[in-house]
Design an enzyme around this catalytic site. Sequence first.
Site, PDB file in Angstrom:
ATOM      1  N   THR A   1      -1.681  -4.437  -9.184  1.00 20.96           N
ATOM      2  CA  THR A   1      -0.691  -4.609  -8.121  1.00 20.96           C
ATOM      3  C   THR A   1       0.634  -5.031  -8.743  1.00 20.96           C
ATOM      4  OG1 THR A   1      -2.444  -5.284  -6.636  1.00 20.96           O
ATOM      5  CG2 THR A   1      -0.223  -5.793  -5.931  1.00 20.96           C
TER       6      THR A   1
ATOM      7  N   GLU B   1      -8.898   1.304  -3.372  1.00 24.10           N
ATOM      8  CA  GLU B   1      -8.590   0.450  -2.229  1.00 24.10           C
ATOM      9  C   GLU B   1      -9.741   0.282  -1.235  1.00 24.10           C
ATOM     10  OE1 GLU B   1      -5.566  -1.674  -2.736  1.00 24.10           O
ATOM     11  OE2 GLU B   1      -6.141  -1.414  -0.652  1.00 24.10           O
TER      12      GLU B   1
ATOM     13  N   SER C   1      -3.725  -7.880   1.422  1.00 20.99           N
ATOM     14  CA  SER C   1      -3.142  -9.229   1.378  1.00 20.99           C
ATOM     15  C   SER C   1      -1.694  -9.200   0.908  1.00 20.99           C
ATOM     16  CB  SER C   1      -3.952 -10.123   0.434  1.00 20.99           C
ATOM     17  OG  SER C   1      -5.262 -10.264   0.892  1.00 20.99           O
TER      18      SER C   1
ATOM     19  N   GLY D   1      -4.367 -10.260  -5.424  1.00 26.92           N
ATOM     20  CA  GLY D   1      -5.487 -10.133  -4.489  1.00 26.92           C
ATOM     21  C   GLY D   1      -5.375 -11.143  -3.362  1.00 26.92           C
TER      22      GLY D   1
HETATM   23  O1  DON Z   1      -3.885  -5.041  -1.002  1.00 24.06           O
HETATM   24  C1  DON Z   1      -4.533  -5.966  -1.461  1.00 24.06           C
HETATM   25  O2  DON Z   1      -4.655  -7.037  -0.901  1.00 24.06           O
HETATM   26  C2  DON Z   1      -5.227  -5.774  -2.796  1.00 24.06           C
HETATM   27  N1  DON Z   1      -5.419  -4.382  -3.029  1.00 24.06           N
HETATM   28  C3  DON Z   1      -4.407  -6.419  -3.884  1.00 24.06           C
HETATM   29  C4  DON Z   1      -5.082  -6.354  -5.224  1.00 24.06           C
HETATM   30  C5  DON Z   1      -4.372  -7.119  -6.268  1.00 24.06           C
HETATM   31  O3  DON Z   1      -3.400  -7.774  -6.040  1.00 24.06           O
HETATM   32  C6  DON Z   1      -4.989  -7.059  -7.615  1.00 24.06           C
HETATM   33  N2  DON Z   1      -4.056  -7.431  -8.607  1.00 24.06           N
HETATM   34  N3  DON Z   1      -3.645  -8.409  -9.006  1.00 24.06           N
END
Ligand code: DON
Length: 300
Positions: free
Chosen positions: A110, A149, A182, A203
Site C-alpha cells: 500500500t 484484495e 481501511s 492494513g
Molecule cells: O485496503 C486495505 O485496508 C488494505 N488492502 C490495506 C493493506 C495494507 O495497507 C498493507 N500494507 N501495508
Amino acid sequence: MPPPSSGGIALISMLNMMEPMFFDSVGWHSAQHIQMLAEVEKRAYADRSVWLGDSDFFEVPQEKLLSTAYAARRMADYDSLSVTPSDSIYPLNDRELADIQIETHESEETTHFSVVDKWGNAVSVTTTLNWSFGSYVTVEGYGFLLNNEMDDFSSKPGEPNSFGLIGNDANAIEPKKRMLSSMTPTILTRDGKVVLVVGAPGGSTIITTVLQVINNMVDFGMPVHDAVNVPRFHHQWRPDVIYYGPGAISHETMLVLRNMGYEFEPRYGYGEVNAISRDKIFGGWIGAPDLKTASHGAAY
Ligand code: DON
C-alpha cells in the site's frame, strides 16, 4: 538553479558524489579534502561540457544527472588516494547515460502520498495491492500487478482476515461488491483552508495511525514532524490487546494499564505516514515523512 544555468544540476550532482565521503576526520583544506573535491568537480564539469545547455533547445537529462545512480556511476573510478587526470575523465556518452537506472521506490503493498500546490489545493491518495506484490500476477504487456484484495472481504462471519479484522454480512463476498478497506486518505481544514494532509499504509493500523497523527497535532500541539514520528499504539477490538511500537508506552504506564485489565503485544510497523501541514509561523508548507521508513518529503 535549473537550466540554462548549470549551477543547480552540477551542485546537486556533486553533493550526491560527496554523499558517501566522510569529512569528519578530514582537515579543512588538507590534501585529502582538496583531493576529494577536485575529483568530484572534474567529473561534474566533464558532463557539464556535453549534457548541459538551454533546455528549450537541448534535452537536458536532468533526472539522470540528479540521481544517486549517476553519482555512483561517475565515481566508480574514484580512488581516495590518487589523482585521475582530466585526460582520462570523459563526459559520459549516450549509451553510458542510458545505462544508468534511476531508482524509484514503489511500495510492494500500500502506498500513500500527500500533495499541496502553491495555491493550497491538496490531494491525499492511498492506493493498495493489499499484501506485498498483491496476487503476484502481472498483466502481460502492461507490467502492473494485480492485487490480492479479496482478503479485505469477510470470508466468514467472525473469521479474521490476514490483518486480524473481523467482519460480517456487511462485508461478505458478493458479485460486483467492493471489499471493505481501511485506507484513510485525509485532509483537515480550518476555516476552509487546508491545515493537514495525511494518510498511511499499514492494513488495519492505517485508521489508528491517522487518528494518532491528528490527535498529536490538534490536541497535543505537536509539530507535524513529531506528530508523525513519535511511536504509536493500536487497538482493533479483536484480539483484545493493545499493540504497541518500540518506545510507545513506558514500563510504568504499562504496569498501570495492566492493572486496569489491558493486555499488550509489541508490534513493528505502523504505517508509513506521509503528511503535509501548514507552518503556523511562516505560513509555508512542511512535509513530514515517517523517518523510520522509506517515506520522504520534497518541495518544488
Ligand atoms: O485496503 C486495505 O485496508 C488494505 N488492502 C490495506 C493493506 C495494507 O495497507 C498493507 N500494507 N501495508
